[in-house]
Design a protein around this motif. Structure first.
Motif, PDB file in Angstrom:
ATOM      1  N   MET A   1      30.948  20.894 -34.248  1.00 27.64           N
ATOM      2  CA  MET A   1      30.831  21.426 -32.898  1.00 27.64           C
ATOM      3  C   MET A   1      29.971  20.480 -32.057  1.00 27.64           C
ATOM      4  SD  MET A   1      30.331  25.502 -33.434  1.00 27.64           S
ATOM      5  CE  MET A   1      31.575  26.460 -34.277  1.00 27.64           C
ATOM      6  N   GLN A   2      30.300  20.442 -30.799  1.00 32.14           N
ATOM      7  CA  GLN A   2      29.615  19.527 -29.915  1.00 32.14           C
ATOM      8  C   GLN A   2      28.465  20.176 -29.151  1.00 32.14           C
ATOM      9  OE1 GLN A   2      30.428  16.272 -29.923  1.00 32.14           O
ATOM     10  NE2 GLN A   2      31.849  16.845 -31.547  1.00 32.14           N
ATOM     11  N   ARG A   3      28.290  21.467 -29.302  1.00 33.06           N
ATOM     12  CA  ARG A   3      27.229  22.151 -28.575  1.00 33.06           C
ATOM     13  C   ARG A   3      26.475  23.071 -29.514  1.00 33.06           C
ATOM     14  NH1 ARG A   3      30.745  26.451 -24.983  1.00 33.06           N
ATOM     15  NH2 ARG A   3      32.206  27.027 -26.608  1.00 33.06           N
ATOM     16  N   ALA A   4      25.351  23.578 -29.013  1.00 34.80           N
ATOM     17  CA  ALA A   4      24.514  24.439 -29.854  1.00 34.80           C
ATOM     18  C   ALA A   4      25.268  25.697 -30.250  1.00 34.80           C
ATOM     19  CB  ALA A   4      23.240  24.792 -29.089  1.00 34.80           C
ATOM     20  N   PHE A   5      25.100  26.083 -31.505  1.00 37.03           N
ATOM     21  CA  PHE A   5      25.728  27.318 -31.970  1.00 37.03           C
ATOM     22  C   PHE A   5      25.069  28.519 -31.317  1.00 37.03           C
ATOM     23  CE2 PHE A   5      26.930  30.672 -34.854  1.00 37.03           C
ATOM     24  CZ  PHE A   5      28.194  30.293 -35.257  1.00 37.03           C
ATOM     25  N   LEU A   6      23.730  28.471 -31.188  1.00 32.29           N
ATOM     26  CA  LEU A   6      22.985  29.522 -30.509  1.00 32.29           C
ATOM     27  C   LEU A   6      22.381  28.950 -29.240  1.00 32.29           C
ATOM     28  CD1 LEU A   6      21.039  31.476 -33.293  1.00 32.29           C
ATOM     29  CD2 LEU A   6      23.005  32.246 -31.979  1.00 32.29           C
ATOM     30  N   VAL A 153      27.769  35.582 -29.305  1.00 29.28           N
ATOM     31  CA  VAL A 153      27.774  34.263 -29.953  1.00 29.28           C
ATOM     32  C   VAL A 153      29.212  33.800 -30.146  1.00 29.28           C
ATOM     33  CG1 VAL A 153      27.228  32.997 -32.073  1.00 29.28           C
ATOM     34  CG2 VAL A 153      25.560  34.603 -31.116  1.00 29.28           C
ATOM     35  N   GLY A 154      30.069  34.727 -30.581  1.00 33.98           N
ATOM     36  CA  GLY A 154      31.482  34.396 -30.751  1.00 33.98           C
ATOM     37  C   GLY A 154      32.140  34.010 -29.439  1.00 33.98           C
ATOM     38  N   ILE A 155      31.825  34.744 -28.379  1.00 32.75           N
ATOM     39  CA  ILE A 155      32.396  34.441 -27.061  1.00 32.75           C
ATOM     40  C   ILE A 155      31.936  33.075 -26.580  1.00 32.75           C
ATOM     41  CG2 ILE A 155      32.313  35.103 -24.614  1.00 32.75           C
ATOM     42  CD1 ILE A 155      32.312  38.028 -25.599  1.00 32.75           C
ATOM     43  N   PHE A 156      30.644  32.759 -26.827  1.00 32.28           N
ATOM     44  CA  PHE A 156      30.118  31.458 -26.399  1.00 32.28           C
ATOM     45  C   PHE A 156      30.839  30.309 -27.104  1.00 32.28           C
ATOM     46  CE2 PHE A 156      27.199  27.872 -26.843  1.00 32.28           C
ATOM     47  CZ  PHE A 156      26.833  27.661 -25.519  1.00 32.28           C
TER      48      PHE A 156
END
Length: 229
Positions: A1-6, A153-156
């Protein structure tokens, strides 16, 4: 992933410090008790796993480690609630099967993060049901808030799996950063409050006569393990 998970709306250290204080609060009750309480032990284990998971998801790229630690946190709640293994397997099946069916018609980038996340949600959902069945309001409220947090978190992270749907929900995704922590920190506070002395009264551990499995029935405070389990 290219962005923070949280994603973080404020300082990463402030977010982690909030969760650390929840763990310290629960740990203080465990250490001050003269009697070993199984329920408090599993609660503290769950909060510690959650704290470590937050570290991996906030400060590192080892997202799988973070999700796996969250799974261990739910397994700790699983043990606290004394659920059956068959129940956990049923919930895992119910959450994993639709993903594979959808994947037949709409190929998804199914990876280890997604599979572990589904296993985590299946454990969490089963724990919520058990918390209600065992009349544990603090735990039920905390786990529901966790579920709402994980929904956001899933939506993000939706764009990594279903880009078309993510574009349609761009406004919701934009606000999910704040909503994640609005649900998560109160969830941890609610769960840590279970460790107080008032939460380890009214129920005791006994052996059932027929199946030999452990049940929890009302008893005197000195015989108790945890409230409402």
């Amino acid at each position: 992933m290219q962005r923070a998970f949280l994603p973080l709306p404020v300082s990463p250290l402030l977010c982690l410090a909030s969760i650390f204080l929840c763990f310290l609060y629960a740990l203080s009750w465990l250490l001050e008790s003269d009697i070993f309480h199984e329920g408090c032990f599993f609660l503290n284990a769950a909060l510690l796993f959650s704290l470590c998971a937050d570290y991996f998801l906030i400060f590192t790229d080892f997202y799988i480690a973070g999700i796996l630690l969250f799974c261990l946190a739910q397994l700790s709640y699983f043990l606290l609630l004394k659920r059956r293994i068959s129940s956990a397997l049923r919930y895992a099946f119910l959450f994993l099967l639709p993903v594979f069916i959808i994947n037949v018609f709409y190929p998804l980038p199914v990876d280890a993060e997604l599979l572990l996340s589904l296993i985590y949600v299946s454990l969490l959902s089963g724990n919520i049901r058990s918390a209600f069945k065992k009349n544990s309001p603090w735990m039920a409220m905390g786990l529901i808030l966790l579920l709402l947090c994980d929904l956001h978190v899933g939506i993000f992270n939706l764009a990594d799996y279903i880009p078309a749907l993510a574009s349609a929900l761009s406004g919701w995704i934009k606000n999910s950063t704040f909503l994640i922590w609005m649900f998560y920190i109160p969830a941890q506070v609610s769960l840590s409050l279970m460790s107080s002395s008032a939460s380890i009264k009214n129920f005791k551990k006994v052996k059932s006569g027929a199946g030999g499995s452990d049940d929890l029935l009302p008893g005197k405070p000195e015989d108790t393990i945890t409230q409402a389990f």
